[in-house]
Design a protein around this motif. Structure first.
Motif, PDB file in Angstrom:
ATOM      1  N   ALA A 297     -10.168  -5.270  -3.668  1.00 57.79           N
ATOM      2  CA  ALA A 297      -9.745  -4.298  -2.644  1.00 57.79           C
ATOM      3  C   ALA A 297     -10.898  -3.944  -1.706  1.00 57.79           C
ATOM      4  CB  ALA A 297      -9.182  -3.042  -3.302  1.00 57.79           C
ATOM      5  N   ILE A 298     -12.073  -3.709  -2.282  1.00 60.71           N
ATOM      6  CA  ILE A 298     -13.229  -3.349  -1.450  1.00 60.71           C
ATOM      7  C   ILE A 298     -13.657  -4.524  -0.580  1.00 60.71           C
ATOM      8  CG2 ILE A 298     -15.687  -2.744  -1.568  1.00 60.71           C
ATOM      9  CD1 ILE A 298     -14.844  -0.995  -4.061  1.00 60.71           C
TER      10      ILE A 298
ATOM     11  N   TRP B 150     -10.287  -3.453  -7.921  1.00 59.41           N
ATOM     12  CA  TRP B 150     -11.076  -2.697  -6.944  1.00 59.41           C
ATOM     13  C   TRP B 150     -12.118  -3.560  -6.256  1.00 59.41           C
ATOM     14  CZ3 TRP B 150      -9.910   1.164  -4.188  1.00 59.41           C
ATOM     15  CH2 TRP B 150      -8.987   2.095  -4.645  1.00 59.41           C
TER      16      TRP B 150
ATOM     17  N   LEU C 134      -6.947  -9.004  -0.491  1.00 64.48           N
ATOM     18  CA  LEU C 134      -6.000  -7.895  -0.633  1.00 64.48           C
ATOM     19  C   LEU C 134      -4.779  -8.297  -1.446  1.00 64.48           C
ATOM     20  CD1 LEU C 134      -6.230  -6.314   2.930  1.00 64.48           C
ATOM     21  CD2 LEU C 134      -7.174  -5.417   0.784  1.00 64.48           C
TER      22      LEU C 134
ATOM     23  N   TRP D 123      -7.236   7.338   1.103  1.00 66.55           N
ATOM     24  CA  TRP D 123      -8.283   6.842   1.998  1.00 66.55           C
ATOM     25  C   TRP D 123      -8.240   5.323   2.151  1.00 66.55           C
ATOM     26  CZ3 TRP D 123     -11.598   3.465  -0.229  1.00 66.55           C
ATOM     27  CH2 TRP D 123     -11.830   3.567  -1.601  1.00 66.55           C
ATOM     28  N   LEU D 124      -7.817   4.613   1.099  1.00 62.13           N
ATOM     29  CA  LEU D 124      -7.701   3.158   1.212  1.00 62.13           C
ATOM     30  C   LEU D 124      -6.571   2.794   2.170  1.00 62.13           C
ATOM     31  CD1 LEU D 124      -8.645   0.350   0.319  1.00 62.13           C
ATOM     32  CD2 LEU D 124      -7.035   0.498  -1.587  1.00 62.13           C
TER      33      LEU D 124
ATOM     34  N   ILE E 238       0.832  -1.211   0.000  1.00 60.00           N
ATOM     35  CA  ILE E 238       0.000   0.000   0.000  1.00 60.00           C
ATOM     36  C   ILE E 238       0.865   1.259   0.000  1.00 60.00           C
ATOM     37  CG2 ILE E 238      -2.043  -1.101   0.960  1.00 60.00           C
ATOM     38  CD1 ILE E 238      -1.427   0.160   3.636  1.00 60.00           C
TER      39      ILE E 238
ATOM     40  N   ILE F  99      -3.175   4.002  -5.796  1.00 57.56           N
ATOM     41  CA  ILE F  99      -4.344   3.922  -4.914  1.00 57.56           C
ATOM     42  C   ILE F  99      -4.491   5.244  -4.164  1.00 57.56           C
ATOM     43  CG2 ILE F  99      -4.281   1.409  -4.635  1.00 57.56           C
ATOM     44  CD1 ILE F  99      -2.991   1.858  -1.882  1.00 57.56           C
TER      45      ILE F  99
ATOM     46  N   THR G  13     -10.887  -5.126   2.103  1.00 57.74           N
ATOM     47  CA  THR G  13     -10.894  -4.125   3.175  1.00 57.74           C
ATOM     48  C   THR G  13     -12.096  -4.331   4.093  1.00 57.74           C
ATOM     49  OG1 THR G  13      -9.761  -2.574   1.705  1.00 57.74           O
ATOM     50  CG2 THR G  13     -10.807  -1.654   3.666  1.00 57.74           C
TER      51      THR G  13
ATOM     52  N   LEU H 236      -7.824   3.328   5.690  1.00 58.38           N
ATOM     53  CA  LEU H 236      -8.723   2.252   6.124  1.00 58.38           C
ATOM     54  C   LEU H 236      -7.947   0.995   6.531  1.00 58.38           C
ATOM     55  CD1 LEU H 236     -11.742   2.382   3.655  1.00 58.38           C
ATOM     56  CD2 LEU H 236     -11.805   2.687   6.131  1.00 58.38           C
ATOM     57  N   ILE H 237      -6.968   0.615   5.718  1.00 59.29           N
ATOM     58  CA  ILE H 237      -6.222  -0.612   6.005  1.00 59.29           C
ATOM     59  C   ILE H 237      -5.315  -0.434   7.215  1.00 59.29           C
ATOM     60  CG2 ILE H 237      -4.496  -2.225   5.109  1.00 59.29           C
ATOM     61  CD1 ILE H 237      -5.784  -1.792   2.318  1.00 59.29           C
TER      62      ILE H 237
END
Length: 193
Positions: free
Chosen positions: A165-166, A162, A137, A97-98, A85, A94, A169, A101-102
């Motif tokens: 990823a969504i 994505w 992930l 915000w991702l 990340i 990316i 997460t 979150l992670i």
């Protein structure tokens, strides 16, 4: 061989695979941020994901689980996620915000470590949901790397990446919330004794 000595083993195939994954983390970061050799970086991520699955299979199939393995396997997973990340963020693949979150989930779960230690526990057992989140992930990141390039595959990689990823997460946070339940159950059980 007694159960205690089996748990203390260091030289097992799963531990070797996890250790090799750990060594791959700085190589991955160098590939992403140095020469920007994305093909090699993606290949390394794919190998890391495969060996993560493989070391667990071997450990269970050949009774090679160990205390060390339960530490370095999730550590390698977390370091790959962190390195990936950060690399993806610095390369603007990316959004921030991702990353928040992670990493926020990691800080959330880490905040329970003092409570666990106070009650005599080292770490919580990794459960299926956490593994499923990591699986998602580890698939999302190479796909998002591919999506940052131009080519016929970029749009497919973006949509699929994505999606992983969504889901990853979301599952990662769900697993974190289940850890809260585990901690509460452990504390309750200790109070009853």
């Amino acid at each position: 061989m007694s159960e205690t000595s089996a748990e203390d083993r260091i030289w097992t195939v799963p531990n070797l695979l996890s250790f090799l994954r750990l060594l791959g983390v700085p190589v991955f970061l160098w590939l992403v941020l140095g020469p920007k050799a994305d093909g090699w970086a993606i290949a390394l991520l794919m190998v890391a994901g495969f060996t993560d699955w493989l070391d667990g299979k071997i450990a269970r199939a050949f009774n090679q689980t160990s205390r060390l393995g339960r530490i370095i396997d999730p550590a390698a997973d977390k370091l790959y996620v962190f390195a990936t990340i950060i690399g993806l963020l610095l390369r603007e693949v990316i959004p921030w915000w991702l990353v928040v979150l992670i990493l926020g989930r990691e800080l959330f779960v880490a905040s329970f470590a003092p409570v666990l230690r106070k009650h005599g526990y080292r770490a919580l057992q990794v459960h299926f949901l956490g593994k499923a989140a990591m699986f998602n992930l580890m698939y999302a990141f190479p796909l998002l790397f591919l999506a940052s390039h131009t080519g016929w595959y970029a749009e497919i990689a973006r949509i699929t990446g994505w999606a992983f990823a969504i889901w990853g997460t979301g599952l990662y946070w769900w697993a974190g919330l289940l850890y809260v339940v585990q901690v509460r159950q452990l504390i309750k059980a200790d109070k009853k004794e």
